[in-house]
Write an enzyme that holds these catalytic residues in place. Structure first.
Site, PDB file in Angstrom:
ATOM      1  N   GLU A 105       0.833  -1.210   0.000  1.00 29.96           N
ATOM      2  CA  GLU A 105       0.000   0.000   0.000  1.00 29.96           C
ATOM      3  C   GLU A 105       0.871   1.265   0.000  1.00 29.96           C
ATOM      4  OE1 GLU A 105      -2.212  -1.753   3.350  1.00 29.96           O
ATOM      5  OE2 GLU A 105      -4.025  -1.007   2.377  1.00 29.96           O
ATOM      6  N   GLU A 125      -3.455  -9.577   3.713  1.00 26.84           N
ATOM      7  CA  GLU A 125      -4.174  -9.280   4.957  1.00 26.84           C
ATOM      8  C   GLU A 125      -5.271 -10.281   5.302  1.00 26.84           C
ATOM      9  OE1 GLU A 125      -3.146  -6.994   2.843  1.00 26.84           O
ATOM     10  OE2 GLU A 125      -2.653  -5.101   3.838  1.00 26.84           O
TER      11      GLU A 125
HETATM   12  N1  3HC Z   1       4.666  -7.338  11.736  1.00 26.94           N
HETATM   13  C1  3HC Z   1       5.381  -7.712  12.809  1.00 26.94           C
HETATM   14  N2  3HC Z   1       6.321  -8.661  12.784  1.00 26.94           N
HETATM   15  C2  3HC Z   1       6.545  -9.263  11.615  1.00 26.94           C
HETATM   16  C3  3HC Z   1       5.848  -8.931  10.455  1.00 26.94           C
HETATM   17  C4  3HC Z   1       4.871  -7.902  10.538  1.00 26.94           C
HETATM   18  N3  3HC Z   1       4.175  -7.505   9.464  1.00 26.94           N
HETATM   19  N4  3HC Z   1       6.275  -9.708   9.442  1.00 26.94           N
HETATM   20  C5  3HC Z   1       7.224 -10.491   9.963  1.00 26.94           C
HETATM   21  N5  3HC Z   1       7.395 -10.226  11.267  1.00 26.94           N
HETATM   22  C6  3HC Z   1       8.375 -10.827  12.185  1.00 26.94           C
HETATM   23  C7  3HC Z   1       8.119 -12.292  12.436  1.00 26.94           C
HETATM   24  O1  3HC Z   1       7.210 -12.459  13.498  1.00 26.94           O
HETATM   25  C8  3HC Z   1       9.499 -12.785  12.778  1.00 26.94           C
HETATM   26  O2  3HC Z   1       9.766 -12.404  14.108  1.00 26.94           O
HETATM   27  P1  3HC Z   1      10.731 -13.300  15.019  1.00 26.94           P
HETATM   28  O3  3HC Z   1      12.055 -13.302  14.342  1.00 26.94           O
HETATM   29  O4  3HC Z   1      10.696 -12.628  16.333  1.00 26.94           O
HETATM   30  O5  3HC Z   1      10.099 -14.655  15.027  1.00 26.94           O
HETATM   31  C9  3HC Z   1      10.416 -11.945  11.888  1.00 26.94           C
HETATM   32  O6  3HC Z   1       9.639 -10.796  11.525  1.00 26.94           O
HETATM   33  C10 3HC Z   1      10.866 -12.638  10.619  1.00 26.94           C
HETATM   34  O7  3HC Z   1       9.708 -13.181   9.972  1.00 26.94           O
HETATM   35  P2  3HC Z   1       9.747 -14.585   9.208  1.00 26.94           P
HETATM   36  O8  3HC Z   1      10.361 -15.611  10.070  1.00 26.94           O
HETATM   37  O9  3HC Z   1       8.377 -14.804   8.705  1.00 26.94           O
HETATM   38  O10 3HC Z   1      10.760 -14.230   8.052  1.00 26.94           O
HETATM   39  P3  3HC Z   1      10.761 -14.735   6.540  1.00 26.94           P
HETATM   40  O11 3HC Z   1      11.982 -14.156   5.933  1.00 26.94           O
HETATM   41  O12 3HC Z   1      10.540 -16.198   6.474  1.00 26.94           O
HETATM   42  O13 3HC Z   1       9.486 -14.067   5.846  1.00 26.94           O
HETATM   43  C11 3HC Z   1       7.976 -12.274   5.317  1.00 26.94           C
HETATM   44  C12 3HC Z   1       9.423 -12.692   5.710  1.00 26.94           C
HETATM   45  C13 3HC Z   1       7.652 -12.835   3.930  1.00 26.94           C
HETATM   46  C14 3HC Z   1       7.919 -10.782   5.301  1.00 26.94           C
HETATM   47  C15 3HC Z   1       6.988 -12.874   6.336  1.00 26.94           C
HETATM   48  O14 3HC Z   1       7.433 -12.543   7.636  1.00 26.94           O
HETATM   49  C16 3HC Z   1       5.570 -12.378   6.214  1.00 26.94           C
HETATM   50  O15 3HC Z   1       4.830 -12.894   5.399  1.00 26.94           O
HETATM   51  N6  3HC Z   1       5.192 -11.393   7.036  1.00 26.94           N
HETATM   52  C17 3HC Z   1       3.836 -10.928   7.148  1.00 26.94           C
HETATM   53  C18 3HC Z   1       3.428 -10.083   5.975  1.00 26.94           C
HETATM   54  C19 3HC Z   1       2.011  -9.571   6.159  1.00 26.94           C
HETATM   55  O16 3HC Z   1       1.088 -10.317   6.436  1.00 26.94           O
HETATM   56  N7  3HC Z   1       1.834  -8.262   6.001  1.00 26.94           N
HETATM   57  C20 3HC Z   1       0.578  -7.633   6.183  1.00 26.94           C
HETATM   58  C21 3HC Z   1       0.511  -7.048   7.544  1.00 26.94           C
HETATM   59  S1  3HC Z   1      -1.055  -6.387   7.931  1.00 26.94           S
HETATM   60  C22 3HC Z   1      -1.086  -4.888   7.168  1.00 26.94           C
HETATM   61  O17 3HC Z   1      -0.139  -4.492   6.549  1.00 26.94           O
HETATM   62  C23 3HC Z   1      -2.336  -4.096   7.378  1.00 26.94           C
HETATM   63  C24 3HC Z   1      -2.449  -2.909   6.493  1.00 26.94           C
HETATM   64  O18 3HC Z   1      -3.258  -3.213   5.391  1.00 26.94           O
HETATM   65  C25 3HC Z   1      -3.069  -1.783   7.224  1.00 26.94           C
END
Ligand code: 3HC
Ligand code: NAI
Length: 701
Positions: A105, A125
């Site tokens: 976004e 999301e």
């Molecule tokens: N918020 C907070 N923490 C997050 C995060 C996020 N969006 N994304 C990842 N993390 C944290 C994980 O909990 C993890 O923490 P830890 O080391 O303490 O366990 C660390 O970051 C590393 O994450 P991964 O182990 O998952 O790392 P990868 O390299 O395997 O993957 C990634 C990276 C592809 C970015 C994966 O973490 C992911 O898919 N993250 C979530 C993405 C997501 O769902 N984003 C949408 C969020 S909601 C949003 O944006 C709302 C908006 O529309 C208003």
């Protein structure tokens, strides 16, 4: 606290950098930093263009999910993005890694988008029970049309940079140095006098959209059944067509905040963090050295060995696959090839890629070829004597430091390890069938398993894209041990006069991917029967214990593979049908065993399946078999089809109240006696102390 956002000014192009490891989640500090940075650049007014960039391993991975349980703190993401979009000079997003959720976004709020060739963009999301709430539902339909926006929002799957370019999201793909190309792109914009290009000013292309809406409404009701956020997402996208931008944005925010507060979203967020926590092992020092795993050996090319070989081959690791004889090896390799061919047919793999994957797997009849392997996984028949013999051989063949793993589903890993001179290098790696597809991997820690070996197994589990969960040793480990009371009650209720459909429909209406009786039919009724027969001496003293399964087994009704089991299956249809023959066999067994015909109602079916499941989870936790309640939730959502949007059995139990589960256990103890209905001591203790499984995790894990 240092500001995660800084401005780099070397010339007329300003770069706004965010550095918030590990994934540049847009936390409150980042929102504040971005707001300040863009406001100060607007005030100074001498930058000719601005680049939005991130340090570290990825562009923004979205809003900071760990803040979702806290009260919303200004500035809201929508306001930050409005400020970015409102800049008087062009703002260019420099995208790499994964631009997800709020991260994607952010790019839409920028005026231009340059992406690294390997970057991925997405709005995942819905996986968190919310939907894009920082302008995504309003800007994306304006940029690429409703159909394309719905595809990205409703599937929640990221797309490649090249696909994003094709759709008109990305303007330029950087084949080389991203920042150099983003700067060159910005400089060219300045030279050509191209100004800001706010997406919010575009109008929405509404042609042919009703079909797309109808498609995704149906998708929400079938594939995402029982969930509310997909319907809210559709409503928000519709607002992009029907309302002016600002009003659409306000509706998006309102609906998104509502979604965030639902149980569905809390449960999905719980699973998100739970899946990442499984690799954190209490007491395991941070600096525990891991063993490098560069090549893998697999013994047995049957149902499991073949699938396991594919997992490693897919991750680019060379595999040596050893079988007992030529025919079985040929058959095993042919099955693997057929599986890959199916993926080629579906267009998800090219023929060249398939050949490369097959080339990663070297078939052999000689265990001596395991000599150089860093990890060997045994997947031969489930027989203790055979496993012991195999481990003695592996111990003599494999190099020092090689990890030896068994895929046993029921046998004692310590007993197997004791056959070797390296029990500290032995553990269980329990894959689930089909192993190349199912994401769960139980990592079974023996009494002597070395910390580094455990850590290596967890790392390699992630590398092959599994969700590894540590389990201690007990019959059935975490998952199958819990399956036992759940399935036992389902089978007992058949004897009382419920039909398979009565039972499975209750479970499927709750959200289970499949009712447990249909699961037995899929996995093979004979498989579970054989295991129970092997434990005959330890079988509970109750003739109705899994009696319905036994009668199916004895009649050769093994489930889907024989066309009949608890249900009847018809070739060429995907359906399962109630089968009068099965019902008659069960009725006859009930009569023989003197079970009174008193079919349970839906509520009783529900309670008698799910309460013992949670109760067994409590025992597993109390005995230290699982490290935390959230690990049990991961096992059941990743391996047994428990609905993710209910957060797993333990999270769900906390939600409905542990006192309710305890009262249910006591109610059925009254009715059926204590053999199967004794409440777990931990359940009683938590209820007495007014605590939850989540409290237990906080105090113990
Ligand atoms: N918020 C907070 N923490 C997050 C995060 C996020 N969006 N994304 C990842 N993390 C944290 C994980 O909990 C993890 O923490 P830890 O080391 O303490 O366990 C660390 O970051 C590393 O994450 P991964 O182990 O998952 O790392 P990868 O390299 O395997 O993957 C990634 C990276 C592809 C970015 C994966 O973490 C992911 O898919 N993250 C979530 C993405 C997501 O769902 N984003 C949408 C969020 S909601 C949003 O944006 C709302 C908006 O529309 C208003
Ligand atoms: P399978 O019968 O399909 O395959 C076993 C293979 O091992 C056969 O191809 C056989 O020829 C080979 N084999 C036997 N002895 C051998 C030896 N000495 N050397 C080399 N190869 C040998 O069995 P499946 O289902 O793959 O099970 C294997 C293991 O995985 C068992 O321990 C089972 O409990 C476990 N498991 C099975 C699951 C399932 O759903 N099938 C799920 C999880 C674990």
């Amino acid at each position: 606290m240092t500001n995660p956002v800084t401005i780099e000014r070397k010339d007329e192009i300003a770069v706004v950098w965010t550095d918030n490891p590990p994934v540049n989640a847009i936390s409150h500090a980042v929102r504040l930093g971005l707001m300040e940075a863009f406001e100060s650049l607007a005030k100074e007014g001498d930058a000719k263009a601005i680049i939005l960039a991130c340090k570290g391993r990825t562009f923004f991975a979205g809003a900071d999910i760990s803040e979702f349980d806290k009260p919303v703190q200004a500035p809201h993401l929508q306001d930050v993005f409005d400020t970015i979009e409102g800049m008087k000079v062009p703002v260019v997003a420099a995208i790499f890694g994964t631009a997800l959720g709020g991260g994607m976004e952010a790019t839409l709020a920028c005026h231009y988008r340059v992406a690294d060739a390997k970057a991925r963009l997405g709005l995942p999301e819905l996986n968190l029970g919310i939907f894009p709430g920082a302008g995504g539902t309003q800007r994306l339909p304006r940029l690429i049309g409703v159909r394309g926006a719905l595809d990205i929002i409703m599937t929640a799957k990221p797309i490649s940079a090249s696909k994003a370019k094709e759709l008109g999201i990305v303007d330029h793909i950087a084949g080389g140095d991203l920042m150099a190309e983003a700067k060159a792109y910005a400089r060219k914009l300045v030279e050509e006098g191209k100004g800001p290009r706010p997406v919010s000013r575009l109008s929405v292309d509404g042609t042919g959209v009703e079909e797309a809406f109808a498609h995704y409404e149906a998708f929400a009701k079938s594939r995402l059944k029982g969930r509310t956020s997909p319907l809210k997402a559709l409503q928000a996208v519709r607002a992009a067509m029907d309302l002016p931008f600002k009003e659409g944005l306000a509706l998006e925010l309102k609906l998104c905040l509502e979604a965030k507060d639902t149980f569905e979203s809390k449960a999905l967020r719980h699973i998100f963090f739970a899946e990442r926590k499984t690799r954190k092992i209490p007491g395991l020092p941070e600096d525990t050295a891991v063993h490098e795993i560069a090549n893998v050996g697999i013994l047995g090319a049957g149902t499991m060995g073949g699938g396991i070989a594919m997992c490693f081959a897919n991750a680019g690791l060379p595999v040596t696959l050893v079988e007992a004889n030529e025919d079985n090896l040929k058959r095993g390799l042919a099955t693997i090839e057929r599986n890959y061919e199916r993926t080629v047919k579906r267009g998800r793999l090219s023929a060249k890629q398939k050949n490369a994957l097959m080339a990663n797997i070297r078939g052999s009849l000689d265990m001596a070829n395991f000599a150089d392997c860093d990890l060997v996984i045994e997947a031969v028949f489930e027989n203790m004597d055979l496993k012991k013999e195999v481990f003695r051989k592996l111990d003599s063949i494999c190099k020092q430091g090689a990890i030896l793993a068994t895929n046993t589903s029921t046998l004692d890993v310590d007993e197997i390890a004791a056959e070797t001179k390296r029990p500290e290098y032995v553990l269980g790696l329990h894959f689930f069938s089909p192993a190349n597809i199912m994401p769960l991997l139980e990592v079974v820690r023996g009494a002597k398993t070395d910390a580094g070996v455990l850590k290596s197994a967890l790392q390699v589990g992630k590398r092959i894209r599994k969700i590894p969960v540590v389990s201690g040793i007990c019959f059935g480990f975490i998952g199958n041990r819990m399956l036992s009371p759940y399935g036992r009650e389902a089978q007992r209720m058949l004897l009382e006069g419920a039909s398979p459909k009565d039972i499975d429909s209750v479970l499927e209406d709750f959200g289970m991917a499949m009712g447990v009786l249909a699961v037995y039919d899929l996995a093979g009724i004979d498989v579970g029967h054989k295991i129970r027969e092997a434990m005959r001496d330890n079988k509970p003293d109750d003739p109705t214990f899994f009696a319905a399964g036994a009668v199916m087994n004895d009649a050769g009704r093994f489930g889907q593979k024989t066309g009949t089991g608890f249900y009847r299956y018809e070739k060429g249809t995907r359906g399962r049908f109630e089968d009068p023959d099965a019902l008659a066999l069960i009725r006859k067994t009930a009569e023989d065993l003197g079970v009174v015909q008193d079919p349970p109602g839906r509520e009783e079916i529900f309670e008698r399946c799910l309460y013992p499941l949670v109760n067994e989870g409590a025992n597993i936790l109390d005995e230290g078999i699982a490290l935390r309640a959230s690990d049990i939730d991961v096992v059941w959502t990743a391996g047994y089809g428990f609905p993710r949007h209910k957060g797993g059995p333990m999270f769900w139990a906390d939600h409905i109240g542990l006192d309710k589960i305890l009262a249910g256990m006591k109610k059925y103890r009254e009715k059926f006696g204590p053999l199967f209905w004794e409440p777990a001591p931990l359940l009683e203790r938590l209820v007495r102390e007014g605590k939850t499984f989540a409290d237990w995790d906080k105090e113990n894990a």
